[in-house]
Design a protein around this motif. Structure first.
Motif, mmCIF file in Angstrom:
data_model
loop_
_atom_site.group_PDB
_atom_site.id
_atom_site.type_symbol
_atom_site.label_atom_id
_atom_site.label_comp_id
_atom_site.label_asym_id
_atom_site.label_seq_id
_atom_site.Cartn_x
_atom_site.Cartn_y
_atom_site.Cartn_z
ATOM 1 N N SER A 224 0.850 -1.182 0.000
ATOM 2 C CA SER A 224 0.000 0.000 0.000
ATOM 3 C C SER A 224 0.887 1.234 0.000
ATOM 4 C CB SER A 224 -0.918 0.006 1.233
ATOM 5 O OG SER A 224 -1.801 1.116 1.193
ATOM 6 N N ALA A 225 0.338 2.352 -0.482
ATOM 7 C CA ALA A 225 1.110 3.600 -0.521
ATOM 8 C C ALA A 225 0.188 4.778 -0.291
ATOM 9 C CB ALA A 225 1.829 3.743 -1.855
ATOM 10 N N MET A 226 0.739 5.866 0.205
ATOM 11 C CA MET A 226 -0.059 7.058 0.499
ATOM 12 C C MET A 226 0.819 8.305 0.562
ATOM 13 S SD MET A 226 -0.891 5.693 4.326
ATOM 14 C CE MET A 226 -0.951 4.007 3.666
ATOM 15 N N ASP A 227 0.193 9.456 0.381
ATOM 16 C CA ASP A 227 0.897 10.736 0.491
ATOM 17 C C ASP A 227 1.127 11.064 1.958
ATOM 18 O OD1 ASP A 227 0.751 11.141 -2.295
ATOM 19 O OD2 ASP A 227 -1.236 12.044 -2.117
ATOM 20 N N VAL A 228 2.243 11.725 2.246
ATOM 21 C CA VAL A 228 2.538 12.141 3.618
ATOM 22 C C VAL A 228 3.154 13.530 3.611
ATOM 23 C CG1 VAL A 228 2.870 9.787 4.500
ATOM 24 C CG2 VAL A 228 4.828 11.028 3.539
ATOM 25 N N ARG A 229 3.131 14.180 4.773
ATOM 26 C CA ARG A 229 3.864 15.432 4.950
ATOM 27 C C ARG A 229 4.621 15.338 6.280
ATOM 28 N NH1 ARG A 229 -0.589 20.170 6.599
ATOM 29 N NH2 ARG A 229 -0.974 19.380 8.716
ATOM 30 N N PHE A 230 5.574 16.231 6.443
ATOM 31 C CA PHE A 230 6.505 16.117 7.571
ATOM 32 C C PHE A 230 6.487 17.372 8.444
ATOM 33 C CE2 PHE A 230 8.004 13.716 3.906
ATOM 34 C CZ PHE A 230 8.073 12.437 4.445
ATOM 35 N N GLY A 231 7.392 17.377 9.431
ATOM 36 C CA GLY A 231 7.502 18.504 10.346
ATOM 37 C C GLY A 231 8.094 19.730 9.670
ATOM 38 N N SER A 232 7.917 20.856 10.316
ATOM 39 C CA SER A 232 8.460 22.110 9.804
ATOM 40 C C SER A 232 9.960 22.189 10.099
ATOM 41 C CB SER A 232 7.737 23.289 10.454
ATOM 42 O OG SER A 232 8.012 23.302 11.849
ATOM 43 N N VAL A 233 10.555 23.306 9.695
ATOM 44 C CA VAL A 233 11.985 23.503 9.947
ATOM 45 C C VAL A 233 12.271 23.494 11.446
ATOM 46 C CG1 VAL A 233 13.902 25.118 9.674
ATOM 47 C CG2 VAL A 233 12.284 24.805 7.798
ATOM 48 N N ASN A 234 11.365 24.043 12.227
ATOM 49 C CA ASN A 234 11.578 24.123 13.673
ATOM 50 C C ASN A 234 11.303 22.798 14.389
ATOM 51 O OD1 ASN A 234 12.232 26.886 13.518
ATOM 52 N ND2 ASN A 234 10.061 27.460 13.591
ATOM 53 N N THR A 235 10.484 21.975 13.786
ATOM 54 C CA THR A 235 10.172 20.664 14.393
ATOM 55 C C THR A 235 10.306 19.585 13.319
ATOM 56 O OG1 THR A 235 7.820 21.018 13.928
ATOM 57 C CG2 THR A 235 8.604 21.638 16.127
ATOM 58 N N PRO A 236 11.513 19.303 12.853
ATOM 59 C CA PRO A 236 11.698 18.372 11.728
ATOM 60 C C PRO A 236 11.421 16.916 12.111
ATOM 61 C CG PRO A 236 13.810 18.990 12.643
ATOM 62 C CD PRO A 236 12.799 19.813 13.365
ATOM 63 N N THR A 237 11.040 16.158 11.089
ATOM 64 C CA THR A 237 10.880 14.718 11.255
ATOM 65 C C THR A 237 12.267 14.081 11.175
ATOM 66 O OG1 THR A 237 8.705 14.813 10.202
ATOM 67 C CG2 THR A 237 9.768 12.647 10.335
ATOM 68 N N ARG A 238 12.594 13.266 12.130
ATOM 69 C CA ARG A 238 13.921 12.646 12.167
ATOM 70 C C ARG A 238 14.062 11.582 11.083
ATOM 71 N NH1 ARG A 238 12.938 13.907 17.616
ATOM 72 N NH2 ARG A 238 11.674 12.033 17.991
ATOM 73 N N GLU A 239 15.276 11.491 10.547
ATOM 74 C CA GLU A 239 15.576 10.496 9.506
ATOM 75 C C GLU A 239 16.383 9.352 10.115
ATOM 76 O OE1 GLU A 239 17.718 12.932 6.747
ATOM 77 O OE2 GLU A 239 16.206 14.506 7.024
ATOM 78 N N GLY A 240 16.259 8.186 9.489
ATOM 79 C CA GLY A 240 17.022 7.028 9.967
ATOM 80 C C GLY A 240 16.180 5.763 9.925
ATOM 81 N N THR A 241 16.697 4.728 10.588
ATOM 82 C CA THR A 241 16.000 3.443 10.679
ATOM 83 C C THR A 241 15.476 3.265 12.102
ATOM 84 O OG1 THR A 241 17.458 2.514 8.990
ATOM 85 C CG2 THR A 241 16.245 0.951 10.365
ATOM 86 N N PHE A 242 14.201 2.962 12.214
ATOM 87 C CA PHE A 242 13.546 2.849 13.525
ATOM 88 C C PHE A 242 12.672 1.590 13.540
ATOM 89 C CE2 PHE A 242 13.923 7.261 12.115
ATOM 90 C CZ PHE A 242 14.657 7.859 13.141
ATOM 91 N N LYS A 243 11.963 1.411 14.655
ATOM 92 C CA LYS A 243 10.981 0.340 14.781
ATOM 93 C C LYS A 243 9.697 0.906 15.370
ATOM 94 C CE LYS A 243 14.126 -3.596 15.363
ATOM 95 N NZ LYS A 243 14.518 -4.732 16.262
ATOM 96 N N VAL A 244 8.577 0.298 15.009
ATOM 97 C CA VAL A 244 7.307 0.689 15.613
ATOM 98 C C VAL A 244 7.330 0.202 17.055
ATOM 99 C CG1 VAL A 244 4.799 0.382 15.571
ATOM 100 C CG2 VAL A 244 6.075 0.555 13.407
ATOM 101 N N ASP A 245 7.279 1.146 17.997
ATOM 102 C CA ASP A 245 7.366 0.730 19.395
ATOM 103 C C ASP A 245 6.014 0.715 20.102
ATOM 104 O OD1 ASP A 245 6.926 3.479 19.974
ATOM 105 O OD2 ASP A 245 9.084 3.836 19.947
ATOM 106 N N ARG A 246 4.990 1.371 19.478
ATOM 107 C CA ARG A 246 3.651 1.266 20.046
ATOM 108 C C ARG A 246 2.625 1.763 19.043
ATOM 109 N NH1 ARG A 246 4.228 6.200 22.830
ATOM 110 N NH2 ARG A 246 2.274 7.369 23.104
ATOM 111 N N LYS A 247 1.401 1.278 19.185
ATOM 112 C CA LYS A 247 0.299 1.654 18.305
ATOM 113 C C LYS A 247 -0.875 2.155 19.150
ATOM 114 C CE LYS A 247 -0.894 -1.278 15.143
ATOM 115 N NZ LYS A 247 -1.325 -2.572 14.523
ATOM 116 N N GLU A 248 -1.501 3.215 18.661
ATOM 117 C CA GLU A 248 -2.663 3.766 19.345
ATOM 118 C C GLU A 248 -3.730 4.085 18.293
ATOM 119 O OE1 GLU A 248 -2.977 3.858 22.490
ATOM 120 O OE2 GLU A 248 -0.895 3.716 23.231
ATOM 121 N N ARG A 249 -4.856 3.385 18.371
ATOM 122 C CA ARG A 249 -5.929 3.651 17.397
ATOM 123 C C ARG A 249 -6.479 5.064 17.560
ATOM 124 N NH1 ARG A 249 -8.691 0.113 14.395
ATOM 125 N NH2 ARG A 249 -7.854 -1.609 15.660
ATOM 126 N N THR A 250 -6.660 5.503 18.754
ATOM 127 C CA THR A 250 -7.055 6.891 19.030
ATOM 128 C C THR A 250 -6.033 7.481 19.999
ATOM 129 O OG1 THR A 250 -8.474 6.202 20.879
ATOM 130 C CG2 THR A 250 -9.517 6.417 18.709
#
Length: 316
Positions: A224-250
């Protein structure tokens, strides 16, 4: 004898006077007729009337002083023919198209701004195949589509009208293939980036800042694929390799008090989640560092498939 001769002379003079008076009367009537504009004769009267040039009956007297052989002088109305009206210009009607209806140099216009139909969707998919349209087909012919068409026309030496005429369409069809169902209705508006090598094995949320897309991949295959957007210059989205550590439906952000449905946290407080603001404003806004998704239904399905511990790769 003298008395008899005198009586004969008197009779001759009387007869001559009577003939002269009759001739003047006729001429006077004729003159009056020439000065007036007679009504057009009816067919019956025309057939019975004698021609004006017809000779007088034998024995008829001529007016005094008139030469019997000289024709009567025509009146001005008879001698001067009525001015003829100029011949009317031929009327072509629908046989002669106006300039506005004449054929354009490139032929009939097939698609132009403001239209919305499946042929426009195919146009956008074909333009995308040859690199002139960098997003998913929407079936709406707006400014982006018009600009893409104009660029294609310029490259091919055609009039850059931004509208698709017969010549433009023929050239584009000749350079492309019939779009597939996935090309006509791709999962994202933005073209998917080439997957990072780290995304080619295992179960991965592969997120590209370059193409602004997220691909949910299993063993190198895009599920599956979808469009996304990221954080601003002041609050950037971090780059790298991570793992899903928790899920919250709401979930509601404890810092910004904004709703974060279908959150999949991967780096501290940063998570992949649905954003109503992204759905409403598009790329006019930004997140506080999270990966925003605007397709809630698509993200909900991925949320059910992703497990805690699955890989997350954020790259350029």
């Amino acid at each position: 004898m003298h008395r008899r001769i005198t009586a004969i002379r008197r009779g001759v003079l009387a007869a001559a006077a009577l003939a002269l008076a009759t001739g003047c009367t006729a001429q006077a009537v004729g003159a009056a007729g020439a000065g007036s504009s007679p009504a057009a004769p009816s067919p019956a009267s025309s057939a019975s009337a004698s021609p004006a040039a017809a000779p007088s009956p034998a024995g008829a007297s001529s007016p005094a002083g008139a030469s019997p052989s000289a024709p009567a002088s025509p009146s001005p109305a008879a001698s001067s023919p009525a001015p003829s009206s100029p011949a009317p210009s031929p009327s072509y009607g629908d046989d002669k198209p106006s300039a506005s209806a004449s054929a354009r140099p490139g032929g009939k216009v097939l698609m132009t701004k403001g239209m919305e139909n499946e042929q426009v969707r195919e146009l956008q998919a074909r333009l995308r195949q040859v690199g002139y349209f960098d997003r998913g087909p929407t079936a709406f012919y707006g400014s982006l589509t018009a600009d893409a068409v104009a660029a294609f026309q310029t490259k091919r030496g055609l009039a850059a009208t931004g509208s698709v005429d017969e010549t433009t369409w023929t050239k584009l069809v000749g350079m492309t293939r019939k779009p597939t169902a996935n090309e006509l209705r791709p999962p994202t508006s933005n073209a998917l980036d080439t997957p990072d090598p780290r995304c080619m094995t295992g179960r991965v949320l592969c997120i590209s800042k370059e193409s602004r897309t997220l691909a949910w991949m299993i063993d190198g295959r895009v599920v599956s694929a979808m469009d996304v957007r990221f954080g601003s210059v002041n609050t950037p989205t971090r780059e790298g390799t991570f793992k899903v550590d928790r899920k919250e439906r709401t979930w509601t952000s404890t810092l910004y008090h904004s709703e974060m449905p279908y959150s999949m946290f991967f780096s501290g407080g940063q998570a992949v989640h649905y954003s109503a603001d992204f759905a409403a404003r598009g790329y006019n806004g930004a997140s506080h560092g999270c990966v925003n998704v605007r397709d809630e239904a698509r993200l909900a399905k991925v949320f059910e498939q992703v497990r805690v511990g699955d890989k997350v790769v954020v790259h350029w």
